[in-house]
Write a protein that holds these residues in place. Structure first.
Motif, PDB file in Angstrom:
ATOM      1  N   LEU A  40       0.833  -1.196   0.000  1.00  0.00           N
ATOM      2  CA  LEU A  40       0.000   0.000   0.000  1.00  0.00           C
ATOM      3  C   LEU A  40       0.871   1.250   0.000  1.00  0.00           C
ATOM      4  O   LEU A  40       0.584   2.228  -0.712  1.00  0.00           O
ATOM      5  N   ASP A  41       1.928   1.219   0.794  1.00  0.00           N
ATOM      6  CA  ASP A  41       2.853   2.352   0.840  1.00  0.00           C
ATOM      7  C   ASP A  41       3.475   2.597  -0.531  1.00  0.00           C
ATOM      8  O   ASP A  41       3.618   3.745  -0.971  1.00  0.00           O
ATOM      9  N   GLU A  42       3.828   1.530  -1.214  1.00  0.00           N
ATOM     10  CA  GLU A  42       4.433   1.664  -2.534  1.00  0.00           C
ATOM     11  C   GLU A  42       3.428   2.242  -3.535  1.00  0.00           C
ATOM     12  O   GLU A  42       3.802   3.050  -4.400  1.00  0.00           O
ATOM     13  N   ALA A  43       2.165   1.865  -3.420  1.00  0.00           N
ATOM     14  CA  ALA A  43       1.143   2.415  -4.306  1.00  0.00           C
ATOM     15  C   ALA A  43       1.021   3.922  -4.128  1.00  0.00           C
ATOM     16  O   ALA A  43       0.921   4.677  -5.108  1.00  0.00           O
ATOM     17  N   ALA A  44       1.015   4.375  -2.878  1.00  0.00           N
ATOM     18  CA  ALA A  44       0.949   5.812  -2.615  1.00  0.00           C
ATOM     19  C   ALA A  44       2.217   6.520  -3.068  1.00  0.00           C
ATOM     20  O   ALA A  44       2.165   7.615  -3.648  1.00  0.00           O
ATOM     21  N   ARG A  45       3.365   5.900  -2.827  1.00  0.00           N
ATOM     22  CA  ARG A  45       4.651   6.491  -3.212  1.00  0.00           C
ATOM     23  C   ARG A  45       4.706   6.721  -4.727  1.00  0.00           C
ATOM     24  O   ARG A  45       5.206   7.749  -5.188  1.00  0.00           O
ATOM     25  N   ALA A  51       3.579  12.721  -9.504  1.00  0.00           N
ATOM     26  CA  ALA A  51       3.068  14.090  -9.499  1.00  0.00           C
ATOM     27  C   ALA A  51       4.160  15.129  -9.272  1.00  0.00           C
ATOM     28  O   ALA A  51       3.879  16.334  -9.276  1.00  0.00           O
ATOM     29  N   GLY A  52       5.397  14.680  -9.070  1.00  0.00           N
ATOM     30  CA  GLY A  52       6.481  15.605  -8.778  1.00  0.00           C
ATOM     31  C   GLY A  52       6.442  16.141  -7.364  1.00  0.00           C
ATOM     32  O   GLY A  52       7.063  17.171  -7.058  1.00  0.00           O
ATOM     33  N   ALA A  53       5.723  15.439  -6.487  1.00  0.00           N
ATOM     34  CA  ALA A  53       5.595  15.852  -5.091  1.00  0.00           C
ATOM     35  C   ALA A  53       6.528  15.015  -4.211  1.00  0.00           C
ATOM     36  O   ALA A  53       7.147  14.051  -4.665  1.00  0.00           O
ATOM     37  N   THR A  54       6.616  15.387  -2.952  1.00  0.00           N
ATOM     38  CA  THR A  54       7.364  14.624  -1.964  1.00  0.00           C
ATOM     39  C   THR A  54       6.453  14.337  -0.776  1.00  0.00           C
ATOM     40  O   THR A  54       5.372  14.927  -0.636  1.00  0.00           O
ATOM     41  N   SER A  55       6.889  13.425   0.077  1.00  0.00           N
ATOM     42  CA  SER A  55       6.096  13.044   1.247  1.00  0.00           C
ATOM     43  C   SER A  55       6.590  13.763   2.494  1.00  0.00           C
ATOM     44  O   SER A  55       7.765  13.646   2.847  1.00  0.00           O
ATOM     45  N   PRO A  56       5.712  14.480   3.194  1.00  0.00           N
ATOM     46  CA  PRO A  56       6.109  15.067   4.477  1.00  0.00           C
ATOM     47  C   PRO A  56       6.167  14.039   5.600  1.00  0.00           C
ATOM     48  O   PRO A  56       6.659  14.338   6.688  1.00  0.00           O
ATOM     49  N   PHE A  57       5.654  12.822   5.346  1.00  0.00           N
ATOM     50  CA  PHE A  57       5.696  11.767   6.350  1.00  0.00           C
ATOM     51  C   PHE A  57       7.067  11.091   6.395  1.00  0.00           C
ATOM     52  O   PHE A  57       7.587  10.785   7.464  1.00  0.00           O
ATOM     53  N   LEU A  58       7.626  10.827   5.220  1.00  0.00           N
ATOM     54  CA  LEU A  58       8.861  10.053   5.122  1.00  0.00           C
ATOM     55  C   LEU A  58      10.007  10.789   5.801  1.00  0.00           C
ATOM     56  O   LEU A  58      10.358  11.917   5.435  1.00  0.00           O
ATOM     57  N   GLY A  59      10.589  10.148   6.818  1.00  0.00           N
ATOM     58  CA  GLY A  59      11.703  10.738   7.542  1.00  0.00           C
ATOM     59  C   GLY A  59      11.296  11.704   8.638  1.00  0.00           C
ATOM     60  O   GLY A  59      12.161  12.245   9.336  1.00  0.00           O
ATOM     61  N   TYR A  60       9.986  11.908   8.827  1.00  0.00           N
ATOM     62  CA  TYR A  60       9.509  12.834   9.861  1.00  0.00           C
ATOM     63  C   TYR A  60       9.775  12.242  11.243  1.00  0.00           C
ATOM     64  O   TYR A  60       9.506  11.068  11.496  1.00  0.00           O
ATOM     65  N   PRO A  68      12.863   8.057  12.791  1.00  0.00           N
ATOM     66  CA  PRO A  68      12.111   8.743  11.747  1.00  0.00           C
ATOM     67  C   PRO A  68      11.053   7.816  11.152  1.00  0.00           C
ATOM     68  O   PRO A  68      11.241   6.601  11.075  1.00  0.00           O
ATOM     69  N   PHE A  69       9.943   8.398  10.701  1.00  0.00           N
ATOM     70  CA  PHE A  69       8.888   7.579  10.113  1.00  0.00           C
ATOM     71  C   PHE A  69       9.374   7.011   8.785  1.00  0.00           C
ATOM     72  O   PHE A  69       9.902   7.743   7.946  1.00  0.00           O
ATOM     73  N   PRO A  70       9.181   5.694   8.553  1.00  0.00           N
ATOM     74  CA  PRO A  70       9.790   5.048   7.394  1.00  0.00           C
ATOM     75  C   PRO A  70       8.927   4.987   6.133  1.00  0.00           C
ATOM     76  O   PRO A  70       9.369   4.434   5.123  1.00  0.00           O
ATOM     77  N   GLY A  71       7.693   5.504   6.166  1.00  0.00           N
ATOM     78  CA  GLY A  71       6.811   5.363   5.018  1.00  0.00           C
ATOM     79  C   GLY A  71       6.253   6.692   4.546  1.00  0.00           C
ATOM     80  O   GLY A  71       6.458   7.744   5.181  1.00  0.00           O
ATOM     81  N   VAL A  72       5.514   6.645   3.430  1.00  0.00           N
ATOM     82  CA  VAL A  72       4.843   7.845   2.934  1.00  0.00           C
ATOM     83  C   VAL A  72       3.385   7.869   3.367  1.00  0.00           C
ATOM     84  O   VAL A  72       2.698   8.873   3.163  1.00  0.00           O
ATOM     85  N   ILE A  73       2.903   6.775   3.952  1.00  0.00           N
ATOM     86  CA  ILE A  73       1.563   6.735   4.530  1.00  0.00           C
ATOM     87  C   ILE A  73       1.632   6.085   5.907  1.00  0.00           C
ATOM     88  O   ILE A  73       2.549   5.311   6.200  1.00  0.00           O
ATOM     89  N   SER A  98      -7.144   2.228   8.377  1.00  0.00           N
ATOM     90  CA  SER A  98      -7.086   3.678   8.234  1.00  0.00           C
ATOM     91  C   SER A  98      -5.760   4.038   7.579  1.00  0.00           C
ATOM     92  O   SER A  98      -4.704   3.575   8.008  1.00  0.00           O
ATOM     93  N   VAL A  99      -5.827   4.848   6.519  1.00  0.00           N
ATOM     94  CA  VAL A  99      -4.636   5.276   5.798  1.00  0.00           C
ATOM     95  C   VAL A  99      -4.560   6.790   5.848  1.00  0.00           C
ATOM     96  O   VAL A  99      -5.501   7.490   5.464  1.00  0.00           O
ATOM     97  N   ASP A 100      -3.435   7.302   6.327  1.00  0.00           N
ATOM     98  CA  ASP A 100      -3.180   8.735   6.430  1.00  0.00           C
ATOM     99  C   ASP A 100      -2.059   9.069   5.451  1.00  0.00           C
ATOM    100  O   ASP A 100      -1.046   8.360   5.392  1.00  0.00           O
ATOM    101  N   CYS A 101      -2.225  10.139   4.668  1.00  0.00           N
ATOM    102  CA  CYS A 101      -1.253  10.462   3.625  1.00  0.00           C
ATOM    103  C   CYS A 101      -1.072  11.968   3.521  1.00  0.00           C
ATOM    104  O   CYS A 101      -2.035  12.736   3.693  1.00  0.00           O
ATOM    105  N   GLY A 102       0.147  12.381   3.221  1.00  0.00           N
ATOM    106  CA  GLY A 102       0.427  13.786   2.963  1.00  0.00           C
ATOM    107  C   GLY A 102       1.236  13.933   1.694  1.00  0.00           C
ATOM    108  O   GLY A 102       1.872  12.981   1.224  1.00  0.00           O
ATOM    109  N   ALA A 103       1.222  15.135   1.119  1.00  0.00           N
ATOM    110  CA  ALA A 103       2.043  15.437  -0.056  1.00  0.00           C
ATOM    111  C   ALA A 103       2.483  16.891   0.015  1.00  0.00           C
ATOM    112  O   ALA A 103       1.708  17.770   0.430  1.00  0.00           O
ATOM    113  N   HIS A 104       3.728  17.118  -0.396  1.00  0.00           N
ATOM    114  CA  HIS A 104       4.291  18.468  -0.440  1.00  0.00           C
ATOM    115  C   HIS A 104       4.592  18.776  -1.898  1.00  0.00           C
ATOM    116  O   HIS A 104       5.373  18.062  -2.535  1.00  0.00           O
ATOM    117  N   LEU A 105       3.963  19.823  -2.429  1.00  0.00           N
ATOM    118  CA  LEU A 105       4.087  20.156  -3.851  1.00  0.00           C
ATOM    119  C   LEU A 105       4.251  21.662  -4.007  1.00  0.00           C
ATOM    120  O   LEU A 105       3.422  22.439  -3.525  1.00  0.00           O
TER     121      LEU A 105
END
Length: 255
Positions: A40-45, A51-60, A68-73, A98-105
């Motif tokens: 699931l994480d890979e699907a979101a990644r 989209a040219g975005a990055t994840s605010p979750f990864l490494g947070y 640090p958090f190891p996933g994008v969701i 429950s799936v929580d996701c963020g994106a930084h663009l």
């Protein structure tokens, strides 16, 4: 400090929110019995990167987290409330996810979460998800210019109390914009007419987290991240990033 966004900034945040919505849709589509949380994480990644975005979750790594958090969701299953780490666990028929996701663009951030059941649902799980959605809808409806933060908090808490659900103490929503977590804090319980004043350009992530057992207590897993219900009851988490506008609340993380 609370940053009030311009209308142009709200449009940019809408684009980040659109990426989040697409990533969540991809994870929901991939979530079948036998699929791992890492998949699931890979699907979101894949969606975020395309989209040219990055994840605010990864490494947070906030102050409470040992690593640090190891996933994008975040993937929280059954009695996990929030912050679940994507692992090799394979989904089973009837799991509540429950799936929580963020994106930084382009300098701006979106954040949202969904809850759903894999395969055959328990009636109680559907009721819990419905109550969580109702709590979110009530919170968003209260996010009106001229109101106060307590109006959002009171609306969410009223729905949770009526449903007989608990919510994890000290956790709630947050301001969002250039960073994922900004001021002000958005409590999931509060007194109407109190707190920070709402005005056009204020952007918030509103996120009720309901626990079916009716208790507010929770425990933290050995991974230092995942919150579980203290009694093993199921939990649901649904979230949108919204903007307070003079025309009413605007959801920035819709598909």
């Amino acid at each position: 400090m609370v940053e009030i966004k311009s209308d142009a900034s709200l449009e940019a945040m809408r684009e980040a929110g659109r990426v989040v919505a697409q990533a969540l849709a991809a994870t929901r589509e991939a979530a079948k019995a036998g699929v791992s949380l890492r998949e699931l994480d890979e699907a979101a990644r894949t969606v975020i990167e395309a989209a040219g975005a990055t994840s605010p979750f990864l490494g947070y790594q906030p102050s409470f987290a040992p690593v640090p958090f190891p996933g994008v969701i975040c993937t929280s299953v059954n009695d996990a409330v929030v912050h679940g780490i994507p692992t090799d666990y394979r989904l089973r028929d009837g799991d509540l996810v429950s799936v929580d996701c963020g994106a930084h663009l382009d300098g701006w951030t979106g954040d949202a979460a969904i809850s759903f059941v894999v395969g055959t649902p328990r009636p109680g799980d559907l009721e819990l998800i419905a109550a969580t959605q109702e709590a979110l809808d009530a919170g968003i409806a209260a996010a009106v210019a001229g109101h106060r933060m307590g109006d959002i908090s009171h609306a969410i808490g009223t729905v949770a109390e009526r449903a007989g659900c608990g919510m994890p103490a000290d956790f709630g929503g947050h301001g969002i914009g250039r960073r994922m977590h900004e001021d002000p804090h958005v409590p999931n319980r509060g007194r109407a007419g109190r707190g920070f004043p709402l005005r056009h350009g204020l952007t918030l992530a509103i996120e009720p987290m309901l626990m079916a057992g009716g208790r507010d207590a929770y425990r933290v897993a050995p991974d230092g991240w995942t919150l579980h219900t203290i009694d093993g009851s199921r939990a649901a988490h649904i979230e949108h990033t919204i903007a307070v506008t003079d025309e009413g609340p605007r959801i920035l993380t819709l598909p």
